[in-house]
Design an enzyme around this catalytic site. Sequence first.
Site, short mmCIF file in Angstrom:
data_model
loop_
_atom_site.label_atom_id
_atom_site.label_comp_id
_atom_site.label_asym_id
_atom_site.label_seq_id
_atom_site.Cartn_x
_atom_site.Cartn_y
_atom_site.Cartn_z
N SER A 120 0.50 -6.16 -1.87
CA SER A 120 -0.06 -7.25 -2.67
C SER A 120 1.02 -7.81 -3.59
CB SER A 120 -1.23 -6.75 -3.50
OG SER A 120 -0.77 -5.87 -4.50
N LYS A 121 0.64 -8.83 -4.32
CA LYS A 121 1.63 -9.53 -5.16
C LYS A 121 2.40 -8.61 -6.09
CE LYS A 121 -1.99 -11.05 -4.04
NZ LYS A 121 -3.13 -10.18 -3.95
N ARG A 122 1.72 -7.57 -6.53
CA ARG A 122 2.43 -6.73 -7.50
C ARG A 122 3.57 -5.93 -6.86
NH1 ARG A 122 0.26 -1.55 -7.21
NH2 ARG A 122 -1.48 -1.50 -5.77
N GLY A 149 5.79 -7.48 -5.16
CA GLY A 149 6.84 -8.48 -4.99
C GLY A 149 6.30 -9.62 -4.16
#
Length: 481
Positions: A250-252, A254
């Site tokens: 997921s976005k966290r 990267g």
Amino acid sequence: MSFIFLKRSSISMAAIVTRFPPSPTGYLHIGGARTAIFNWLYARRHGGKFILRIEDTDLVRSTEASVKAILDAMEWLELDWDEGPFYQTERLEVYQEYLEKLVAGGHAYYCDCDPEDLDRRRQAAMAAGGKPKYDGRCRDRGLGPGPNRVVRFRCPLAGETVLNDLIKGPIVFNNAELDDLVLQKSDGIPTYNFAVVIDDVTMGINLIIRGDDHVNNTPRQILIYQALGAPLPRFAHVPMILGEDRARLSKRHGATSVMVYKEMGFLPEALVNYLVRLGWSHGDQEIFSREEMIANFSLEHIGKAAGVFNPDKLLWLNAHYLKERDPAALVPLLRPFLHQRGYSERPDDYLARAIATLQPRCQTLVEMADAIRYYLVDEVDYDPAAAAKFLRPETLSTIARMQAVLADLDPFDEARMEQAFRSVAEELGVKLGKIAQPVRVALTGVTASPGLFEVIDVLGRKTVLERLGKALDFIKAQARS
RNA sequence: GGUCCCAUCGUCUAGUGGCCCAGGACACCGGCCUCUCACGCCGGAGACACGGGUUCGAACCCCGUUGGGACUACCA
């Protein structure tokens, strides 16, 4: 002989039809891209069709901008589709038609349970240690269409549904675990599980390659196929892509957007190569051309375990493809990054020659755009540490000497240059490095660069002499203060 | 909680009962090359989660344990 013929004809009997069905609620992400690649590869491998379908039944979250972002990414990755893009919101009559068929056949029914009440009932069931599934309140009420009513699937209460997954093998589900899922929302829009089945049936999809987060949806979908009397496609559930903490990517973790990788200076062939090898393998081979991927792709060699996304390996592949590309072909790809940095325009061939010297030293186009700086600026700026170490009074004479030698060098090419440097080194009784480093700093402002003779060759005599002169001025100015 | 899936170096993987005291790649470490930095080349360290079976023989088959993950919506 006859066996071979039999085998052949049975294989070519049904042409493969695969699809990629993103929902336009955001950009195309890494995981979706890999699914698209697998479906595309399989279709290409078997001379089948690859269909693009936009699953936009989530009216709230779907946007036109997302559709465009996804299409752009598909294009960048060079994943062409044979049919579509189809939009589910443009096919509402189709779903309605099939829905009525199911209702008429007793496979579906209307339900007017209030969503909030439903939620309370679920909570209560959970609290009582039961399953949070629909309690079937409206199952036999014989309701007809009406406002605020959904249509539910009448799921068999007993029996088993088997998913013969091409990657995971047979998976058996107890129908009692499933509940009466909603097929059509109260606003008349079909739900995902219903729309996919209808689309896949009507579009003739016979092989579904998708993420294994869909495994638990599959028995419900199979039940719908059966209620419809439609032939079942084959299913291949590909393991998820994880972040380095082994949680779903997921976005966290990267960047997860395909197009962000473009912005970060990655080449599409590097991303595709990386993604195809994440979960699939062909012996020990790491580098694949498009042709090789198509020729060798097979479901049998997709692994069962989820894989962690490894940015370092992607970087390595990108560096590989960056080195391999013809420098001239890199010019148009690098240009946008140069504009971003505000460099003045230069002719293609000049950029190509500069790029050639940087290829083995850069992992991304962004790195290259940063590194190419001293080839493009009018005046080099010295890295303070580099200048302090190499542009000092003791180096004044060697720089001056090289300036004089280079001024008269003819022809002004790499071979002659090397000769010149070596003979000056000999003449002064020092190692080549003693001369090369000060000159390097004078020309590039830094201590690490491509081979000095390459740099000089690209820069050309005029610029080289100017920069050497400027370095001499700099040293003198330093000495005075 | 329930259902389902998964398990080889830090990571991606090869491996489909003997070819494996486990091979390749990224990353890491050392060396070579060398005008610097890279590239390249050579070498090194590093894994079959655990416990039971089955078998003459198990990384490969079965069971269990542990650990991870997914799903559990009028999202897709």
